[in-house]
Design a protein around this motif. Structure first.
Motif, PDB file in Angstrom:
ATOM      1  N   GLU A   1     124.473  -4.731  25.589  1.00 33.29           N
ATOM      2  CA  GLU A   1     123.508  -5.299  26.529  1.00 33.29           C
ATOM      3  C   GLU A   1     122.087  -5.207  25.982  1.00 33.29           C
ATOM      4  N   LEU A   2     121.807  -4.150  25.226  1.00 30.01           N
ATOM      5  CA  LEU A   2     120.487  -3.981  24.628  1.00 30.01           C
ATOM      6  C   LEU A   2     120.286  -4.871  23.409  1.00 30.01           C
ATOM      7  N   GLY A   3     121.363  -5.397  22.858  1.00 28.51           N
ATOM      8  CA  GLY A   3     121.252  -6.237  21.669  1.00 28.51           C
ATOM      9  C   GLY A   3     121.531  -5.514  20.370  1.00 28.51           C
ATOM     10  N   VAL A   4     122.093  -4.301  20.434  1.00 23.87           N
ATOM     11  CA  VAL A   4     122.469  -3.604  19.209  1.00 23.87           C
ATOM     12  C   VAL A   4     123.595  -4.388  18.547  1.00 23.87           C
ATOM     13  N   PRO A   5     123.423  -4.820  17.283  1.00 22.90           N
ATOM     14  CA  PRO A   5     124.386  -5.747  16.692  1.00 22.90           C
ATOM     15  C   PRO A   5     125.741  -5.146  16.360  1.00 22.90           C
ATOM     16  N   GLU A   6     125.802  -3.844  16.087  1.00 17.24           N
ATOM     17  CA  GLU A   6     127.068  -3.256  15.651  1.00 17.24           C
ATOM     18  C   GLU A   6     127.139  -1.790  16.045  1.00 17.24           C
ATOM     19  N   VAL A   7     128.249  -1.381  16.653  1.00 22.51           N
ATOM     20  CA  VAL A   7     128.474   0.022  17.016  1.00 22.51           C
ATOM     21  C   VAL A   7     129.817   0.460  16.452  1.00 22.51           C
ATOM     22  N   THR A   8     129.827   1.583  15.728  1.00 20.66           N
ATOM     23  CA  THR A   8     131.057   2.190  15.227  1.00 20.66           C
ATOM     24  C   THR A   8     131.201   3.554  15.881  1.00 20.66           C
ATOM     25  N   ALA A   9     132.275   3.761  16.634  1.00 19.84           N
ATOM     26  CA  ALA A   9     132.492   5.020  17.352  1.00 19.84           C
ATOM     27  C   ALA A   9     133.446   5.912  16.554  1.00 19.84           C
ATOM     28  N   ILE A  10     133.039   7.187  16.398  1.00 20.74           N
ATOM     29  CA  ILE A  10     133.835   8.138  15.625  1.00 20.74           C
ATOM     30  C   ILE A  10     133.934   9.449  16.406  1.00 20.74           C
ATOM     31  N   PRO A  11     135.153   9.963  16.664  1.00 18.73           N
ATOM     32  CA  PRO A  11     135.291  11.271  17.322  1.00 18.73           C
ATOM     33  C   PRO A  11     135.176  12.390  16.297  1.00 18.73           C
ATOM     34  N   ILE A  12     134.314  13.377  16.559  1.00 21.44           N
ATOM     35  CA  ILE A  12     134.073  14.422  15.565  1.00 21.44           C
ATOM     36  C   ILE A  12     133.951  15.794  16.218  1.00 21.44           C
ATOM     37  N   SER A  13     134.012  16.803  15.391  1.00 26.63           N
ATOM     38  CA  SER A  13     133.566  18.142  15.739  1.00 26.63           C
ATOM     39  C   SER A  13     132.713  18.618  14.580  1.00 26.63           C
ATOM     40  N   ALA A  14     131.401  18.585  14.744  1.00 26.47           N
ATOM     41  CA  ALA A  14     130.505  18.965  13.658  1.00 26.47           C
ATOM     42  C   ALA A  14     130.648  20.437  13.315  1.00 26.47           C
ATOM     43  N   LEU A  15     130.903  21.270  14.319  1.00 28.30           N
ATOM     44  CA  LEU A  15     131.031  22.701  14.082  1.00 28.30           C
ATOM     45  C   LEU A  15     132.247  23.013  13.222  1.00 28.30           C
ATOM     46  N   VAL A  16     133.381  22.384  13.523  1.00 24.63           N
ATOM     47  CA  VAL A  16     134.623  22.628  12.790  1.00 24.63           C
ATOM     48  C   VAL A  16     134.716  21.768  11.534  1.00 24.63           C
ATOM     49  N   GLY A  17     134.133  20.571  11.598  1.00 29.22           N
ATOM     50  CA  GLY A  17     134.174  19.664  10.458  1.00 29.22           C
ATOM     51  C   GLY A  17     135.110  18.492  10.630  1.00 29.22           C
ATOM     52  N   ASP A  18     135.697  18.317  11.806  1.00 28.28           N
ATOM     53  CA  ASP A  18     136.619  17.204  12.039  1.00 28.28           C
ATOM     54  C   ASP A  18     135.924  15.853  11.898  1.00 28.28           C
ATOM     55  N   ASN A  19     136.433  15.006  11.011  1.00 25.21           N
ATOM     56  CA  ASN A  19     135.970  13.622  10.836  1.00 25.21           C
ATOM     57  C   ASN A  19     134.506  13.505  10.429  1.00 25.21           C
ATOM     58  N   VAL A  20     133.944  14.559   9.863  1.00 23.10           N
ATOM     59  CA  VAL A  20     132.577  14.465   9.352  1.00 23.10           C
ATOM     60  C   VAL A  20     132.626  14.032   7.886  1.00 23.10           C
ATOM     61  N   VAL A  21     133.188  14.878   7.044  1.00 20.47           N
ATOM     62  CA  VAL A  21     133.430  14.505   5.652  1.00 20.47           C
ATOM     63  C   VAL A  21     134.925  14.319   5.400  1.00 20.47           C
ATOM     64  N   GLU A  22     135.717  15.212   5.954  1.00 20.70           N
ATOM     65  CA  GLU A  22     137.167  15.146   5.798  1.00 20.70           C
ATOM     66  C   GLU A  22     137.817  14.671   7.096  1.00 20.70           C
ATOM     67  N   PRO A  23     138.926  13.913   6.990  1.00 24.12           N
ATOM     68  CA  PRO A  23     139.639  13.472   8.193  1.00 24.12           C
ATOM     69  C   PRO A  23     140.161  14.656   8.995  1.00 24.12           C
ATOM     70  N   SER A  24     140.204  14.475  10.308  1.00 28.34           N
ATOM     71  CA  SER A  24     140.652  15.555  11.188  1.00 28.34           C
ATOM     72  C   SER A  24     142.178  15.633  11.232  1.00 28.34           C
ATOM     73  N   ALA A  25     142.677  16.870  11.204  1.00 28.47           N
ATOM     74  CA  ALA A  25     144.110  17.093  11.370  1.00 28.47           C
ATOM     75  C   ALA A  25     144.491  17.174  12.839  1.00 28.47           C
ATOM     76  N   HIS A  26     143.479  17.171  13.731  1.00 30.35           N
ATOM     77  CA  HIS A  26     143.724  17.334  15.158  1.00 30.35           C
ATOM     78  C   HIS A  26     143.718  16.021  15.924  1.00 30.35           C
ATOM     79  N   MET A  27     143.319  14.914  15.262  1.00 29.14           N
ATOM     80  CA  MET A  27     143.206  13.631  15.966  1.00 29.14           C
ATOM     81  C   MET A  27     143.949  12.552  15.194  1.00 29.14           C
TER      82      MET A  27
END
Length: 444
Positions: A178-204
């Protein structure tokens, strides 16, 4: 971009990105995790973080300390200033800006995102999309940041539930669209544990998209500046007057957009005089072409009057000059900006006197509503302004070029930066009131 622009300009090996989000959503931890897991942290930096963390009784290093460097930040556990960090992987180089999440530091988020090609907006999976999430999305849209990543953080605290992530991603994407942002990529992460930040998560295992780093490494960044018409703000006139080059006269500056080639017909603004490029010096050597963001010296065929603050542009793509500037601005100073305010306007390398003639509207970021004719803007406010300058300015629309379509307003008394502006950017503002006049000699 014209068809003659070198192909190398269509892709860059450098990505500028910024983080944003509410307080305690984990922005600094995410940045620290990126630096740590991509092995971009020096040993002494990591040791310092480990010592501070141990002194607080923490069993593991607090990676947020890699960016929260101010004493006040560490004491309060929040980010206050914009923390810039450089790191690189084999696939790309990065300049990141870790911006504050607190409402009172919204202006710092504007600073960090103003040059970004991508914004990572964090959301706490327990809280979902909140007011500050919407505020940062609105700012990213106004600044025309071309890519947005929604990082749904702290998934470990909601049991890594896919339904929680999906609901947040759907709500945010609808709002950003609605605001006009051309592209959004959604990623589920846990920055504290490291899930999906640099390495793929084993929990998702239900998530099959990229990690944050993988997306940062592969997102296509075309640099809108390279797609714009060529612009060179003149920073310095070079006349060495040596026996070897008695008639040398060069016009030096950083190319703000596009490409210049020897033989190109060009116009010097605001005078409007035309000539051709007779030579281009890059690092002391002549070249046939140069492009943004290279710093070069242009040589011109004709001996015309060119000085600091002038803008060299292709004759066929010259922007119109005007003394009446309409723009969306973010006010960054504690001193209010008022109708009738005398200011200096800095555009590129040119600084001119100006007057704020009208403030048609202020944007309320909480719900994106408009407050008509507020008369003033205070720190962190975003609003529409009309400005009258003492001299004509060759300003592009911000939609065409984030570099030559932007400016800052400066207090003429003490040199304080007051406001950051985007030429021509608008939201649905009410009709402006009559211009405010003044009798102090600055009424242009």
């Amino acid at each position: 971009m014209t068809s003659t622009t070198p192909e190398v300009l269509r892709e860059t090996t450098l990505l500028r990105f910024a983080t944003a989000g509410s307080v305690d959503d984990g922005k600094s931890t995410l940045v620290g995790r990126l630096l740590h897991d991509s092995k971009s942290v020096l040993t002494d930096q990591l040791e310092a973080v480990q010592r501070v963390s141990a002194s607080r009784g923490q069993d593991t290093p607090d990676l947020a300390l890699l960016t929260d460097g101010l004493r006040a930040e560490r004491e309060q556990g929040i980010t206050i200033d914009v923390a810039y960090r450089y790191f690189a992987t084999p696939r790309r180089r990065f300049i990141l800006a870790d911006t504050p999440g607190h409402v009172q530091y919204t202006r710092n988020m504007v600073t960090g995102a103003s040059t970004a090609e991508l914004t990572v907006i964090l959301v706490d999976a327990r809280n979902g999309v909140v007011e500050q999430t919407r505020r940062h999305a609105a700012i990213a849209a106004l600044l025309r940041v071309p890519h947005a990543v929604l990082a749904v953080n702290k998934m470990d605290l909601v049991g890594y539930q896919e339904s929680v992530f999906a609901a947040i991603a759907e709500e945010f994407t609808a709002y950003a669209t609605e605001l006009g942002v051309p592209e959004v990529t959604a990623i589920p992460i846990s920055a504290l544990v490291g899930d999906n930040v640099v390495e793929p998560s084993a929990h998702m295992d239900w998530y099959g998209g990229p990690t944050v780093l993988e997306h940062l490494e592969t997102v296509p960044v075309s640099h809108d500046l390279a797609h714009c018409h060529a612009r060179l703000p003149v920073q310095y006139v070079i006349r060495p007057q040596t026996a070897e080059h008695p008639d040398y006269r060069g016009y030096a500056g950083q190319i703000a957009a596009g490409t210049f080639r020897v033989g190109d017909p060009v116009t010097v603004l605001p005078s409007g005089r035309t000539t051709r490029v007779s030579g281009i010096d890059l690092l002391g050597e002549p070249v046939e072409a140069a492009w943004t963001p290279q710093s070069v010296t242009l040589l011109l065929e004709d001996d015309i009057d060119v000085s600091r603050g002038d803008l060299v542009v292709p004759t066929q793509d010259a922007p119109a000059t005007t003394q009446d500037v309409e723009a969306t601005v973010c006010h960054v100073a504690d001193q209010p900006l008022t109708v009738g305010h005398r200011v200096l306007l800095k555009h590129g390398t040119r600084t001119v006197k100006a007057i704020v003639k009208d403030i048609p509207a202020r944007l309320t970021l909480d719900d994106l509503s408009l407050h008509p004719h507020p008369g003033r803007l205070v720190a962190n406010d975003i609003g529409r302004v009309k400005i009258r300058t003492a001299e004509p300015l060759p300003a592009d629309s911000y939609a065409d070029s984030r570099r030559t379509g932007s400016f800052i307003l400066i207090d003429p008394g003490d040199g304080t930066t007051l406001t950051a502006g985007m030429v021509g950017e608008s939201f649905a503002a009410p009709e402006p009131v009559a211009d405010a006049g003044d009798d102090d000699g600055w009424d242009f």
